[in-house]
Design an enzyme around this catalytic site. Sequence first.
Site, PDB file in Angstrom:
ATOM      1  N   HIS A  53       1.666  66.197  -9.219  1.00 30.56           N
ATOM      2  CA  HIS A  53       2.244  65.974  -7.893  1.00 30.56           C
ATOM      3  C   HIS A  53       2.221  64.507  -7.477  1.00 30.56           C
ATOM      4  CE1 HIS A  53       0.636  70.278  -7.091  1.00 30.56           C
ATOM      5  NE2 HIS A  53       1.831  70.320  -7.647  1.00 30.56           N
ATOM      6  N   LYS A 108      -5.356  58.849  -3.869  1.00 27.90           N
ATOM      7  CA  LYS A 108      -6.255  60.003  -3.788  1.00 27.90           C
ATOM      8  C   LYS A 108      -7.600  59.663  -4.406  1.00 27.90           C
ATOM      9  CE  LYS A 108      -2.387  63.197  -4.282  1.00 27.90           C
ATOM     10  NZ  LYS A 108      -1.738  64.195  -5.147  1.00 27.90           N
ATOM     11  N   TYR A 159     -10.217  66.295  -2.295  1.00 23.38           N
ATOM     12  CA  TYR A 159      -9.590  64.990  -2.391  1.00 23.38           C
ATOM     13  C   TYR A 159      -9.272  64.416  -1.030  1.00 23.38           C
ATOM     14  CZ  TYR A 159      -5.444  68.077  -3.035  1.00 23.38           C
ATOM     15  OH  TYR A 159      -4.504  69.074  -2.957  1.00 23.38           O
ATOM     16  N   ASP A 199       5.370  73.985  -9.642  1.00 24.93           N
ATOM     17  CA  ASP A 199       4.844  73.285 -10.814  1.00 24.93           C
ATOM     18  C   ASP A 199       5.584  73.690 -12.080  1.00 24.93           C
ATOM     19  OD1 ASP A 199       3.124  72.102  -9.036  1.00 24.93           O
ATOM     20  OD2 ASP A 199       1.418  73.355  -9.572  1.00 24.93           O
TER      21      ASP A 199
END
Length: 183
Positions: A64, A73, A133, A170
């Site tokens: 992503h 992140k 995250y 995905d």
Amino acid sequence: MAIQVTATGLPEVKIIEPKVFGDARGFFYESFNAREFAEHVEQGVEFVQDNHSCSSRGVLRGLHYQIEHAQGKLVRVIEGEVFDVVVDIRKSSPRFGKWDGVVLSANNCRQLWVPPGFAHGFLVVSDSAQFLYKTTDYWYPEYERTLLWSDSQLGIEWPLFSTPVLAVKDAAGKALAEADVYA
């Protein structure tokens, strides 16, 4: 210094290992310190959102990124183990299309800094995993993109033991040759 920082094969992506204090009672460590992050990882980073996911063995999330409002992140695992993957999708980078993978687990307490300009994903290799995250920008679904996890051009060596469990988005990710990328 309470952290050890190591560059990966993608030098902007950093492994952060905190100093863990353990005894018969358990352990303690600082999971984030803005001053140390700025000094040893990257200056000027401000985190605005924390995310938490829980997944079972064989779940693959990613790869992503957001084509606008790119997110940095800081990722870690607090339960279980994952194989974490980062792909450089900055067209101007000499490492464009290159990937690196790192094992993150509750046992090794490692964190990974994924700066903006990289696609990110992970495969759960334990019975389950809880993944945390911090992000440097908010989630904007209209700008979210997915790079195909199995793109042969990338050649990611996922430690698969069976067909991964994927979200629809995905499974429908785009190959690098067709994907929106950064300049």
